[in-house]
Scaffold this active site. Sequence first.
Site, PDB file in Angstrom:
ATOM      1  N   PHE A 188       0.867  -1.186   0.000  1.00 55.02           N
ATOM      2  CA  PHE A 188       0.000   0.000   0.000  1.00 55.02           C
ATOM      3  C   PHE A 188       0.903   1.235   0.000  1.00 55.02           C
ATOM      4  O   PHE A 188       1.716   1.416   0.908  1.00 55.02           O
ATOM      5  CB  PHE A 188      -0.919   0.032   1.224  1.00 55.02           C
ATOM      6  CG  PHE A 188      -1.850   1.209   1.216  1.00 55.02           C
ATOM      7  CD1 PHE A 188      -3.026   1.155   0.482  1.00 55.02           C
ATOM      8  CD2 PHE A 188      -1.546   2.364   1.901  1.00 55.02           C
ATOM      9  CE1 PHE A 188      -3.882   2.250   0.432  1.00 55.02           C
ATOM     10  CE2 PHE A 188      -2.398   3.465   1.858  1.00 55.02           C
ATOM     11  CZ  PHE A 188      -3.567   3.405   1.136  1.00 55.02           C
ATOM     12  N   ASP A 209       9.416   2.539   1.381  1.00 57.94           N
ATOM     13  CA  ASP A 209       8.267   3.248   1.950  1.00 57.94           C
ATOM     14  C   ASP A 209       8.219   2.937   3.446  1.00 57.94           C
ATOM     15  O   ASP A 209       7.868   1.831   3.852  1.00 57.94           O
ATOM     16  CB  ASP A 209       6.999   2.767   1.228  1.00 57.94           C
ATOM     17  CG  ASP A 209       5.720   3.397   1.766  1.00 57.94           C
ATOM     18  OD1 ASP A 209       5.731   3.862   2.918  1.00 57.94           O
ATOM     19  OD2 ASP A 209       4.706   3.362   1.042  1.00 57.94           O
ATOM     20  N   LYS A 212       2.973   9.778   8.523  1.00 54.98           N
ATOM     21  CA  LYS A 212       2.266   9.309   9.716  1.00 54.98           C
ATOM     22  C   LYS A 212       2.834   9.822  11.039  1.00 54.98           C
ATOM     23  O   LYS A 212       2.456  10.887  11.505  1.00 54.98           O
ATOM     24  CB  LYS A 212       2.175   7.794   9.694  1.00 54.98           C
ATOM     25  CG  LYS A 212       1.208   7.275   8.608  1.00 54.98           C
ATOM     26  CD  LYS A 212       0.913   5.829   8.761  1.00 54.98           C
ATOM     27  CE  LYS A 212      -0.076   5.309   7.705  1.00 54.98           C
ATOM     28  NZ  LYS A 212      -1.446   5.786   7.878  1.00 54.98           N
TER      29      LYS A 212
END
Length: 422
Positions: free
Chosen positions: A143, A228, A257
């Site tokens: 993702f 990532d 995040k």
Amino acid sequence: MDAAAHLTQLQDRFNAHLLPTYRTPPLAFVRGRGSALFDAEDRAYLDFVSGLAVTSLGHAHPAVTAAVAEQVATLVHTSNLFLTEPAVALAERLADLLGWPDGRAFLCNSGAEANEAAIKLARRHGLAQHRDKYRVVALEGSFHGRTLATLEATGQLAKHDPFQPLAGYVDHVAHDDPDALRAAVGEDTCAVLVEVIQGEGGVRAVPDAVLSTARDACDRHGALLIVDEIQTGIGRTGSWFAWQQTAIEPDVVTLAKALANGLPIGACVARGPAANAFAPSQHASTFGGNPVTCAAALAVVDTLEADDLVASAATAGKRLANALRGLVGAVPHAAGVRGRGLLLAVELDRPVAASVEAACRDRFLLVNAVADDLVRMAPPLTVTDDEIELAIAALSDALASVARAGQASSSAADADRAGSEE
């Protein structure tokens, strides 16, 4: 108006005027403190979602609050057209944490924007070699975001279907097949994009052999290895970055995040030749490098270092993982445990994750169903032993409750069948 009526009204207003991007549960929060979120009736919910792995210092951490308040009172926005001290200082700190003296950062607003920047950077780096070097190789199950470019990089093909046709520049290979990855990377590949642990894709670790193959293939074909770290970065897995627990070193790392503990931020950090791929005006972000979010991020990094919370994440993660493994075989539906540090998931023996999530919520524990048979836990890095015990007790009770409900449903169905046969 009582709290229940206010919640119903809020849900109706939400349904009328916000696009339905999530299946939002009937729950609203008004404040947070540490590992707890409080609803309008001041009931405390133990937050093991952390805003999707964002609030790693817990809610309303005083260091972040003070840094934001001071910065808001000083300077809020200039655009990244001008220099500000917080943005430059944050870029320096990230380069230092990565161990990259030549590291250069692009600061932005989200994980998707960070991955967009990384992909564009890889294209610039590739096209400088030859005009057809633009393709990206990514892994199935990954993702990488919800913008069109990062959606295409995301290796969950069901997420592509509502938005076809996509541009067709990404090749996906199995997450555990180094031979397939080696075969997919060629002279037209500008980047390989991987997560060390696929967080949203099921808290699934990518095998070391795949990561090593990605590094070798990139070196052989002049492509960039992009890691990532949007969900795993800034201490969550027990090291500053998950790749630091592997044998590889990437060319580009993307973050978001937890970096500013709840304020919107993203970062794409590159080293070596990749750090010089962009020329002025080829990429930018109006709000990227915002002084307030950068001040918050600096407070996060300072607090993680001062309180040794990266090491705490490793220790608390082992404690939580061991407690979860203790449920396997002892509590209905608990079938296994995945993950690293404080990014963990409980595997279930049947597709009841949504019911388990709801049952936990009824017991004032917030968890996250990331697949039909998988419940994720990502508590703050400040989580205490007592909070872990409370969470395990609530999860255990929730699993037993879901099992009882399933048995009752089966019994009722059997009775209906028996009645119809009579």
